[in-house]
Design a protein around this motif. Structure first.
Motif, PDB file in Angstrom:
ATOM      1  N   LYS A 124       1.377   8.880   6.359  1.00 19.12           N
ATOM      2  CA  LYS A 124       1.090   9.890   6.174  1.00 19.12           C
ATOM      3  C   LYS A 124       1.598  10.763   4.650  1.00 19.12           C
ATOM      4  O   LYS A 124       1.005  11.993   4.241  1.00 19.12           O
ATOM      5  CB  LYS A 124       2.253  10.738   7.320  1.00 19.12           C
ATOM      6  CG  LYS A 124       2.004  10.883   8.690  1.00 19.12           C
ATOM      7  CD  LYS A 124       2.748  11.111   9.857  1.00 19.12           C
ATOM      8  CE  LYS A 124       2.408  10.749  11.073  1.00 19.12           C
ATOM      9  NZ  LYS A 124       3.402  11.668  12.088  1.00 19.12           N
ATOM     10  N   LYS A 157       8.371   2.490  12.204  1.00 19.15           N
ATOM     11  CA  LYS A 157       7.875   4.132  12.152  1.00 19.15           C
ATOM     12  C   LYS A 157       8.072   4.585  10.424  1.00 19.15           C
ATOM     13  O   LYS A 157       7.172   5.504   9.946  1.00 19.15           O
ATOM     14  CB  LYS A 157       9.130   4.790  12.226  1.00 19.15           C
ATOM     15  CG  LYS A 157       9.693   4.957  14.416  1.00 19.15           C
ATOM     16  CD  LYS A 157      10.526   5.661  14.583  1.00 19.15           C
ATOM     17  CE  LYS A 157      10.806   5.783  15.812  1.00 19.15           C
ATOM     18  NZ  LYS A 157      12.033   5.943  16.888  1.00 19.15           N
ATOM     19  N   SER A 158       8.712   3.649   9.526  1.00 17.48           N
ATOM     20  CA  SER A 158       8.786   3.297   8.834  1.00 17.48           C
ATOM     21  C   SER A 158       7.167   3.879   8.020  1.00 17.48           C
ATOM     22  O   SER A 158       6.568   4.396   6.623  1.00 17.48           O
ATOM     23  CB  SER A 158       9.372   2.510   7.971  1.00 17.48           C
ATOM     24  OG  SER A 158      10.659   2.747   7.921  1.00 17.48           O
ATOM     25  N   ARG A 209       5.205   7.041   8.257  1.00 18.29           N
ATOM     26  CA  ARG A 209       5.213   7.792   7.764  1.00 18.29           C
ATOM     27  C   ARG A 209       5.144   7.577   6.074  1.00 18.29           C
ATOM     28  O   ARG A 209       4.709   8.803   6.267  1.00 18.29           O
ATOM     29  CB  ARG A 209       6.923   7.998   7.737  1.00 18.29           C
ATOM     30  CG  ARG A 209       7.795   9.318   7.545  1.00 18.29           C
ATOM     31  CD  ARG A 209       8.977   9.291   7.461  1.00 18.29           C
ATOM     32  NE  ARG A 209       9.758   8.628   8.488  1.00 18.29           N
ATOM     33  CZ  ARG A 209      11.053   7.971   8.800  1.00 18.29           C
ATOM     34  NH1 ARG A 209      11.479   7.338   7.786  1.00 18.29           N
ATOM     35  NH2 ARG A 209      10.907   7.620  10.139  1.00 18.29           N
ATOM     36  N   TRP A 210       5.195   6.437   5.648  1.00 17.20           N
ATOM     37  CA  TRP A 210       4.359   6.760   4.824  1.00 17.20           C
ATOM     38  C   TRP A 210       3.361   6.752   4.544  1.00 17.20           C
ATOM     39  O   TRP A 210       2.346   6.892   3.407  1.00 17.20           O
ATOM     40  CB  TRP A 210       4.798   5.119   3.966  1.00 17.20           C
ATOM     41  CG  TRP A 210       4.416   4.539   2.762  1.00 17.20           C
ATOM     42  CD1 TRP A 210       4.496   4.354   2.223  1.00 17.20           C
ATOM     43  CD2 TRP A 210       2.603   3.422   3.366  1.00 17.20           C
ATOM     44  NE1 TRP A 210       3.859   4.497   0.855  1.00 17.20           N
ATOM     45  CE2 TRP A 210       3.201   3.748   1.350  1.00 17.20           C
ATOM     46  CE3 TRP A 210       2.152   2.621   3.856  1.00 17.20           C
ATOM     47  CZ2 TRP A 210       1.439   2.636   1.134  1.00 17.20           C
ATOM     48  CZ3 TRP A 210       0.854   2.090   3.744  1.00 17.20           C
ATOM     49  CH2 TRP A 210       0.937   2.279   1.891  1.00 17.20           C
TER      50      TRP A 210
END
Length: 126
Positions: free
Chosen positions: A14, A7-8, A11-12
């Motif tokens: 994005k 997920k990290s 997110r990064w």
């Protein structure tokens, strides 16, 4: 960095796509890193964004003059010019602070312009 599907990382990616849409070159050597992740905009753009926030938050409290607003544009021009002419390589800290200071000045100018236009329109239509 974590696995490519975490997920990290998603997110990064994005945030990086958002930074690219803002027009930042995102060069790793001109960017800050947090816990192994490159910040979504370069050091200068980081300073610019922070400066815009500071200028908007403080404009009506400090009432900057036109001269001060114009003088605040100088640091980025000097830093960029010295680097462009290959006289002095800039650092990320210098890029950050020149972006911060200059964007405060430019944002003050933008606000002054919009306030002037707004007052002019009020005068014209009243």
């Amino acid at each position: 960095m974590e696995s490519l599907n975490s997920k990290s990382v998603i997110r990064w990616k994005k945030f990086m796509a958002f930074g690219a849409r803002l027009g930042c070159h995102q060069m790793p050597e001109r960017s800050f890193f947090i816990k192994g992740y490159q910040f979504f905009v370069c050091a200068r753009c980081t300073g610019v964004i922070a400066g815009e926030i500071i200028a908007i938050a403080t404009f009506f409290f400090i009432k900057p003059s036109l001269i001060l607003s114009l003088l605040l544009l100088i640091p980025m021009a000097v830093d960029w010019g010295l680097q462009y002419l290959k006289i002095l390589e800039s650092t990320n800290i210098r890029r950050f602070f020149s972006g911060l200071i200059s964007s405060i000045g430019l944002t003050f100018l933008y606000i002054k312009f919009f306030v002037f236009i707004f007052k002019l329109l009020i005068k014209l239509f009243s």
